[in-house]
Design a protein around this motif. Sequence first.
Motif, PDB file in Angstrom:
ATOM      1  N   ALA A 149      47.787  44.910  29.536  1.00  0.00           N
ATOM      2  CA  ALA A 149      47.101  43.736  30.086  1.00  0.00           C
ATOM      3  C   ALA A 149      46.251  44.157  31.279  1.00  0.00           C
ATOM      4  O   ALA A 149      46.724  44.836  32.182  1.00  0.00           O
ATOM      5  N   PHE A 150      44.988  43.753  31.254  1.00  0.00           N
ATOM      6  CA  PHE A 150      44.057  44.006  32.349  1.00  0.00           C
ATOM      7  C   PHE A 150      43.629  42.657  32.899  1.00  0.00           C
ATOM      8  O   PHE A 150      43.172  41.802  32.154  1.00  0.00           O
ATOM      9  N   GLU A 151      43.813  42.444  34.190  1.00  0.00           N
ATOM     10  CA  GLU A 151      43.487  41.165  34.817  1.00  0.00           C
ATOM     11  C   GLU A 151      42.274  41.321  35.714  1.00  0.00           C
ATOM     12  O   GLU A 151      42.193  42.263  36.497  1.00  0.00           O
ATOM     13  N   TYR A 152      41.345  40.376  35.593  1.00  0.00           N
ATOM     14  CA  TYR A 152      40.116  40.409  36.376  1.00  0.00           C
ATOM     15  C   TYR A 152      39.862  39.027  36.967  1.00  0.00           C
ATOM     16  O   TYR A 152      39.977  38.025  36.272  1.00  0.00           O
ATOM     17  N   HIS A 153      39.525  38.981  38.242  1.00  0.00           N
ATOM     18  CA  HIS A 153      39.213  37.728  38.928  1.00  0.00           C
ATOM     19  C   HIS A 153      37.703  37.611  39.043  1.00  0.00           C
ATOM     20  O   HIS A 153      37.062  38.403  39.728  1.00  0.00           O
ATOM     21  N   SER A 154      37.149  36.625  38.383  1.00  0.00           N
ATOM     22  CA  SER A 154      35.708  36.418  38.374  1.00  0.00           C
ATOM     23  C   SER A 154      35.367  35.181  39.194  1.00  0.00           C
ATOM     24  O   SER A 154      36.109  34.205  39.214  1.00  0.00           O
ATOM     25  N   THR A 155      34.205  35.218  39.846  1.00  0.00           N
ATOM     26  CA  THR A 155      33.745  34.060  40.606  1.00  0.00           C
ATOM     27  C   THR A 155      32.822  33.181  39.783  1.00  0.00           C
ATOM     28  O   THR A 155      32.356  32.159  40.263  1.00  0.00           O
ATOM     29  N   SER A 156      32.581  33.560  38.544  1.00  0.00           N
ATOM     30  CA  SER A 156      31.689  32.808  37.672  1.00  0.00           C
ATOM     31  C   SER A 156      32.361  31.520  37.196  1.00  0.00           C
ATOM     32  O   SER A 156      33.561  31.484  36.941  1.00  0.00           O
ATOM     33  N   ILE A 157      31.574  30.464  37.037  1.00  0.00           N
ATOM     34  CA  ILE A 157      32.130  29.212  36.535  1.00  0.00           C
ATOM     35  C   ILE A 157      32.043  29.134  35.014  1.00  0.00           C
ATOM     36  O   ILE A 157      32.638  28.270  34.402  1.00  0.00           O
ATOM     37  N   SER A 158      31.339  30.071  34.403  1.00  0.00           N
ATOM     38  CA  SER A 158      31.213  30.127  32.953  1.00  0.00           C
ATOM     39  C   SER A 158      32.308  31.019  32.379  1.00  0.00           C
ATOM     40  O   SER A 158      32.509  32.145  32.830  1.00  0.00           O
ATOM     41  N   LYS A 159      33.025  30.530  31.357  1.00  0.00           N
ATOM     42  CA  LYS A 159      34.079  31.324  30.742  1.00  0.00           C
ATOM     43  C   LYS A 159      33.511  32.557  30.053  1.00  0.00           C
ATOM     44  O   LYS A 159      34.075  33.646  30.156  1.00  0.00           O
ATOM     45  N   LEU A 160      32.396  32.391  29.357  1.00  0.00           N
ATOM     46  CA  LEU A 160      31.805  33.506  28.643  1.00  0.00           C
ATOM     47  C   LEU A 160      31.317  34.590  29.610  1.00  0.00           C
ATOM     48  O   LEU A 160      31.551  35.789  29.392  1.00  0.00           O
ATOM     49  N   GLU A 161      30.684  34.176  30.685  1.00  0.00           N
ATOM     50  CA  GLU A 161      30.211  35.135  31.682  1.00  0.00           C
ATOM     51  C   GLU A 161      31.386  35.839  32.356  1.00  0.00           C
ATOM     52  O   GLU A 161      31.340  37.039  32.607  1.00  0.00           O
ATOM     53  N   ALA A 162      32.468  35.106  32.638  1.00  0.00           N
ATOM     54  CA  ALA A 162      33.659  35.699  33.242  1.00  0.00           C
ATOM     55  C   ALA A 162      34.279  36.725  32.294  1.00  0.00           C
ATOM     56  O   ALA A 162      34.718  37.794  32.724  1.00  0.00           O
ATOM     57  N   GLN A 163      34.288  36.417  30.994  1.00  0.00           N
ATOM     58  CA  GLN A 163      34.827  37.350  30.005  1.00  0.00           C
ATOM     59  C   GLN A 163      33.971  38.614  29.927  1.00  0.00           C
ATOM     60  O   GLN A 163      34.494  39.725  29.880  1.00  0.00           O
ATOM     61  N   MET A 164      32.665  38.463  29.955  1.00  0.00           N
ATOM     62  CA  MET A 164      31.776  39.619  29.902  1.00  0.00           C
ATOM     63  C   MET A 164      31.929  40.491  31.148  1.00  0.00           C
ATOM     64  O   MET A 164      31.952  41.726  31.059  1.00  0.00           O
TER      65      MET A 164
END
Length: 96
Positions: free
Chosen positions: A58-73
Amino acid sequence: MHKEIDAFLNTEPTRGKPPQSTEKPATKPARRASASEVKTGHIVRLAVRTKQLELDTAFEYHSTSISKLEAQMEAEKAARKAGYPIIGYVIDIQRI
Protein backbone atom coordinates in the motif's frame (compact mmCIF):
# COMPACT_ATOMS: atom_id res chain seq x y z
CA MET A 1 24.94 -16.87 34.15
CA HIS A 2 24.06 -13.16 34.41
CA LYS A 3 27.64 -12.44 35.54
CA GLU A 4 29.02 -14.14 32.44
CA ILE A 5 26.66 -12.25 30.12
CA ASP A 6 27.50 -8.93 31.80
CA ALA A 7 31.21 -9.69 31.58
CA PHE A 8 30.83 -10.55 27.89
CA LEU A 9 28.99 -7.31 27.17
CA ASN A 10 31.47 -5.30 29.29
CA THR A 11 28.67 -3.69 31.27
CA GLU A 12 27.91 -3.34 34.91
CA PRO A 13 25.51 -5.86 36.42
CA THR A 14 21.96 -4.64 35.98
CA ARG A 15 20.12 -7.34 37.87
CA GLY A 16 17.39 -5.82 40.04
CA LYS A 17 17.95 -2.29 38.77
CA PRO A 18 15.68 -0.67 36.19
CA PRO A 19 17.51 0.97 33.31
CA GLN A 20 17.86 4.68 33.87
CA SER A 21 17.92 7.08 30.99
CA THR A 22 19.06 10.65 31.41
CA GLU A 23 17.68 11.69 28.03
CA LYS A 24 14.26 13.26 27.86
CA PRO A 25 11.98 12.21 25.01
CA ALA A 26 11.90 14.77 22.23
CA THR A 27 8.59 16.51 21.89
CA LYS A 28 7.50 18.54 18.93
CA PRO A 29 5.84 21.88 19.52
CA ALA A 30 2.20 22.08 18.56
CA ARG A 31 1.80 23.34 15.01
CA ARG A 32 -0.99 25.77 14.28
CA ALA A 33 -2.52 25.88 10.86
CA SER A 34 -2.51 29.31 9.30
CA ALA A 35 -5.44 30.77 7.44
CA SER A 36 -3.72 30.08 4.13
CA GLU A 37 -3.53 26.32 4.85
CA VAL A 38 -6.87 24.99 3.72
CA LYS A 39 -7.70 21.41 4.57
CA THR A 40 -8.90 20.23 1.18
CA GLY A 41 -7.84 17.43 -1.07
CA HIS A 42 -7.75 13.66 -1.09
CA ILE A 43 -5.83 10.80 0.47
CA VAL A 44 -5.11 8.21 -2.22
CA ARG A 45 -4.02 4.65 -1.41
CA LEU A 46 -2.54 2.62 -4.25
CA ALA A 47 -1.46 -1.01 -4.52
CA VAL A 48 2.11 -0.91 -5.84
CA ARG A 49 4.94 -3.35 -6.57
CA THR A 50 8.62 -3.09 -7.43
CA LYS A 51 8.75 -6.49 -9.21
CA GLN A 52 6.24 -8.37 -11.35
CA LEU A 53 5.90 -11.37 -9.00
CA GLU A 54 5.73 -9.54 -5.69
CA LEU A 55 2.99 -8.97 -3.15
CA ASP A 56 1.14 -5.67 -3.33
CA THR A 57 2.25 -2.89 -1.01
CA ALA A 58 0.00 0.00 0.00
CA PHE A 59 1.29 3.43 -1.02
CA GLU A 60 -0.45 6.45 0.52
CA TYR A 61 -0.34 9.91 -1.02
CA HIS A 62 -1.87 13.15 0.29
CA SER A 63 -3.01 15.38 -2.55
CA THR A 64 -4.27 18.95 -2.31
CA SER A 65 -6.31 18.56 -5.49
CA ILE A 66 -10.10 18.63 -5.24
CA SER A 67 -10.44 16.38 -8.29
CA LYS A 68 -10.33 12.62 -7.62
CA LEU A 69 -8.86 11.86 -11.02
CA GLU A 70 -6.14 14.50 -10.68
CA ALA A 71 -5.33 13.26 -7.15
CA GLN A 72 -5.03 9.70 -8.49
CA MET A 73 -2.71 10.81 -11.30
CA GLU A 74 -0.54 12.76 -8.83
CA ALA A 75 -0.37 9.69 -6.56
CA GLU A 76 0.70 7.46 -9.46
CA LYS A 77 3.45 9.91 -10.43
CA ALA A 78 4.64 10.09 -6.82
CA ALA A 79 4.66 6.28 -6.53
CA ARG A 80 6.77 5.94 -9.68
CA LYS A 81 9.13 8.62 -8.39
CA ALA A 82 9.40 6.73 -5.06
CA GLY A 83 10.60 3.62 -6.91
CA TYR A 84 7.42 1.63 -7.53
CA PRO A 85 7.23 1.08 -11.31
CA ILE A 86 4.16 -1.21 -11.18
CA ILE A 87 0.89 0.41 -10.07
CA GLY A 88 -1.72 -2.29 -9.49
CA TYR A 89 -4.96 -0.55 -8.61
CA VAL A 90 -6.51 2.14 -6.42
CA ILE A 91 -7.31 0.79 -2.97
CA ASP A 92 -9.12 3.84 -1.63
CA ILE A 93 -9.61 7.55 -2.21
CA GLN A 94 -10.77 9.57 0.81
CA ARG A 95 -11.78 13.19 0.75
CA ILE A 96 -10.17 15.39 3.39
